[in-house]
Scaffold this motif. Structure first.
Motif, PDB file in Angstrom:
ATOM      1  N   TYR A   1     -27.343  -1.870   5.550  1.00 13.12           N
ATOM      2  CA  TYR A   1     -28.210  -0.686   5.586  1.00 13.12           C
ATOM      3  C   TYR A   1     -29.676  -1.102   5.711  1.00 13.12           C
ATOM      4  CZ  TYR A   1     -24.052   1.517   3.605  1.00 13.12           C
ATOM      5  OH  TYR A   1     -22.775   1.952   3.397  1.00 13.12           O
ATOM      6  N   LEU A   2     -30.453  -0.172   6.231  1.00 12.50           N
ATOM      7  CA  LEU A   2     -31.907  -0.318   6.206  1.00 12.50           C
ATOM      8  C   LEU A   2     -32.491   1.037   5.851  1.00 12.50           C
ATOM      9  CD1 LEU A   2     -34.285  -2.301   6.698  1.00 12.50           C
ATOM     10  CD2 LEU A   2     -34.482  -1.288   8.988  1.00 12.50           C
ATOM     11  N   GLN A   3     -32.994   1.150   4.641  1.00  4.28           N
ATOM     12  CA  GLN A   3     -33.683   2.370   4.212  1.00  4.28           C
ATOM     13  C   GLN A   3     -35.134   2.259   4.638  1.00  4.28           C
ATOM     14  OE1 GLN A   3     -32.479   5.219   2.651  1.00  4.28           O
ATOM     15  NE2 GLN A   3     -34.536   6.007   3.083  1.00  4.28           N
ATOM     16  N   MET A   4     -35.579   3.217   5.435  1.00  2.80           N
ATOM     17  CA  MET A   4     -36.940   3.185   5.961  1.00  2.80           C
ATOM     18  C   MET A   4     -37.697   4.403   5.458  1.00  2.80           C
ATOM     19  SD  MET A   4     -36.201   1.910   9.860  1.00  2.80           S
ATOM     20  CE  MET A   4     -35.483   3.460  10.373  1.00  2.80           C
TER      21      MET A   4
ATOM     22  N   ALA B   1     -36.075  -7.133   8.702  1.00 10.53           N
ATOM     23  CA  ALA B   1     -35.593  -7.488   7.366  1.00 10.53           C
ATOM     24  C   ALA B   1     -34.282  -8.239   7.514  1.00 10.53           C
ATOM     25  CB  ALA B   1     -35.381  -6.232   6.510  1.00 10.53           C
ATOM     26  N   THR B   2     -34.096  -9.234   6.658  1.00 15.64           N
ATOM     27  CA  THR B   2     -32.854  -9.997   6.675  1.00 15.64           C
ATOM     28  C   THR B   2     -32.354 -10.180   5.249  1.00 15.64           C
ATOM     29  OG1 THR B   2     -33.976 -12.140   6.602  1.00 15.64           O
ATOM     30  CG2 THR B   2     -33.478 -11.245   8.779  1.00 15.64           C
ATOM     31  N   ILE B   3     -31.060 -10.421   5.143  1.00 17.40           N
ATOM     32  CA  ILE B   3     -30.459 -10.674   3.843  1.00 17.40           C
ATOM     33  C   ILE B   3     -29.492 -11.829   3.982  1.00 17.40           C
ATOM     34  CG2 ILE B   3     -28.643  -8.932   4.198  1.00 17.40           C
ATOM     35  CD1 ILE B   3     -28.912  -8.330   1.134  1.00 17.40           C
ATOM     36  N   ASP B   4     -29.585 -12.742   3.046  1.00 19.92           N
ATOM     37  CA  ASP B   4     -28.736 -13.914   3.008  1.00 19.92           C
ATOM     38  C   ASP B   4     -27.471 -13.566   2.216  1.00 19.92           C
ATOM     39  OD1 ASP B   4     -27.814 -16.453   1.517  1.00 19.92           O
ATOM     40  OD2 ASP B   4     -29.202 -17.249   3.022  1.00 19.92           O
ATOM     41  N   SER B   5     -26.357 -14.221   2.541  1.00 25.88           N
ATOM     42  CA  SER B   5     -25.120 -13.930   1.823  1.00 25.88           C
ATOM     43  C   SER B   5     -25.229 -14.215   0.328  1.00 25.88           C
ATOM     44  CB  SER B   5     -23.965 -14.729   2.410  1.00 25.88           C
ATOM     45  OG  SER B   5     -24.293 -16.112   2.479  1.00 25.88           O
TER      46      SER B   5
ATOM     47  N   LEU C   1     -30.699   3.523   8.345  1.00 25.95           N
ATOM     48  CA  LEU C   1     -29.851   2.946   9.374  1.00 25.95           C
ATOM     49  C   LEU C   1     -28.644   2.284   8.727  1.00 25.95           C
ATOM     50  CD1 LEU C   1     -32.502   1.236  11.684  1.00 25.95           C
ATOM     51  CD2 LEU C   1     -31.742   3.619  11.648  1.00 25.95           C
ATOM     52  N   SER C   2     -27.517   2.362   9.421  1.00 24.46           N
ATOM     53  CA  SER C   2     -26.301   1.703   8.967  1.00 24.46           C
ATOM     54  C   SER C   2     -25.787   0.799  10.070  1.00 24.46           C
ATOM     55  CB  SER C   2     -25.219   2.728   8.622  1.00 24.46           C
ATOM     56  OG  SER C   2     -25.636   3.573   7.586  1.00 24.46           O
ATOM     57  N   CYS C   3     -25.127  -0.265   9.677  1.00 25.56           N
ATOM     58  CA  CYS C   3     -24.525  -1.187  10.638  1.00 25.56           C
ATOM     59  C   CYS C   3     -23.150  -1.553  10.105  1.00 25.56           C
ATOM     60  CB  CYS C   3     -25.396  -2.424  10.797  1.00 25.56           C
ATOM     61  SG  CYS C   3     -24.664  -3.725  11.813  1.00 25.56           S
TER      62      CYS C   3
ATOM     63  N   SER D   1     -30.073  -3.649   2.463  1.00 26.30           N
ATOM     64  CA  SER D   1     -29.010  -3.819   1.472  1.00 26.30           C
ATOM     65  C   SER D   1     -27.680  -3.918   2.203  1.00 26.30           C
ATOM     66  CB  SER D   1     -28.998  -2.657   0.477  1.00 26.30           C
ATOM     67  OG  SER D   1     -28.737  -1.437   1.137  1.00 26.30           O
ATOM     68  N   GLN D   2     -26.674  -4.365   1.476  1.00 24.69           N
ATOM     69  CA  GLN D   2     -25.349  -4.445   2.080  1.00 24.69           C
ATOM     70  C   GLN D   2     -24.297  -4.021   1.081  1.00 24.69           C
ATOM     71  OE1 GLN D   2     -23.854  -8.382   3.016  1.00 24.69           O
ATOM     72  NE2 GLN D   2     -25.293  -9.339   1.608  1.00 24.69           N
ATOM     73  N   ASP D   3     -23.244  -3.434   1.611  1.00 26.67           N
ATOM     74  CA  ASP D   3     -22.079  -3.051   0.825  1.00 26.67           C
ATOM     75  C   ASP D   3     -20.934  -3.932   1.320  1.00 26.67           C
ATOM     76  OD1 ASP D   3     -19.730  -1.909  -0.168  1.00 26.67           O
ATOM     77  OD2 ASP D   3     -20.593   0.097  -0.162  1.00 26.67           O
ATOM     78  N   ASN D   4     -20.642  -4.973   0.562  1.00 28.41           N
ATOM     79  CA  ASN D   4     -19.630  -5.935   1.015  1.00 28.41           C
ATOM     80  C   ASN D   4     -18.244  -5.301   1.126  1.00 28.41           C
ATOM     81  OD1 ASN D   4     -21.394  -8.129   1.262  1.00 28.41           O
ATOM     82  ND2 ASN D   4     -21.252  -8.571  -0.914  1.00 28.41           N
ATOM     83  N   ALA D   5     -17.960  -4.350   0.244  1.00 28.19           N
ATOM     84  CA  ALA D   5     -16.642  -3.712   0.274  1.00 28.19           C
ATOM     85  C   ALA D   5     -16.435  -2.932   1.569  1.00 28.19           C
ATOM     86  CB  ALA D   5     -16.487  -2.795  -0.928  1.00 28.19           C
ATOM     87  N   LYS D   6     -17.533  -2.398   2.101  1.00 27.92           N
ATOM     88  CA  LYS D   6     -17.450  -1.606   3.325  1.00 27.92           C
ATOM     89  C   LYS D   6     -17.871  -2.402   4.554  1.00 27.92           C
ATOM     90  CE  LYS D   6     -18.364   2.807   1.066  1.00 27.92           C
ATOM     91  NZ  LYS D   6     -19.251   3.992   1.007  1.00 27.92           N
ATOM     92  N   ASN D   7     -18.245  -3.663   4.366  1.00 29.80           N
ATOM     93  CA  ASN D   7     -18.739  -4.466   5.496  1.00 29.80           C
ATOM     94  C   ASN D   7     -19.852  -3.731   6.242  1.00 29.80           C
ATOM     95  OD1 ASN D   7     -17.142  -6.693   5.113  1.00 29.80           O
ATOM     96  ND2 ASN D   7     -16.204  -6.619   7.134  1.00 29.80           N
TER      97      ASN D   7
END
Length: 123
Positions: A79-82, A49-53, A20-22, A70-76
């Motif tokens: 993700y959620l790999q399931m 699932a959550t992620i802190d900055s 999943l992507s957001c 996971s997150q890609d800060n450059a792309k804002n």
């Protein structure tokens, strides 16, 4: 106003995988929580699932060994790999963001939500 758009849901057989992507519009929070939550028909919304900055992640016990946030800060983008999906993972999946403060895993504290993406796992 923060806009969140999820994608990547679909129908898979048990044991399969989805990512999943957001995509998030720019947000002004320097410290925040980003999370994936899900809601099955007739059930309460629950944290997945959550992620802190600052980096720490939290997972529901039911997905801990199978899902990765996971997150890609450059792309804002969040993700959620399931992997190893199970029929009980079937739900609408939402991403959300809130300023840091309070538990990241408490969905009731989140300000902004995406429209959701459906995940259906068949046995």
């Amino acid at each position: 106003q923060v806009q969140l758009v999820e994608s990547g849901g679909g129908s898979v057989q048990a044991g399969g995988s989805l990512r999943l992507s957001c995509a998030a519009s720019k947000y002004a929070y320097s410290r925040y929580c980003l999370g994936w939550f899900r809601q099955a028909p007739g059930k309460e919304r629950e944290g997945v699932a959550t992620i802190d900055s600052d980096g720490p992640t939290t997972y529901a016990d039911s997905v801990k060994t199978r899902f990765t946030i996971s997150q890609d800060n450059a792309k804002n983008t969040l993700y959620l790999q399931m992997n190893s999906l199970k029929p009980e993972d079937t739900a609408m999946y939402y991403c959300a963001i809130k300023p840091r403060g309070g538990l990241c895993f408490n969905h009731r504290l989140y300000n902004y939500w995406g429209q959701g993406t459906q995940v259906t796992v068949s046995s």
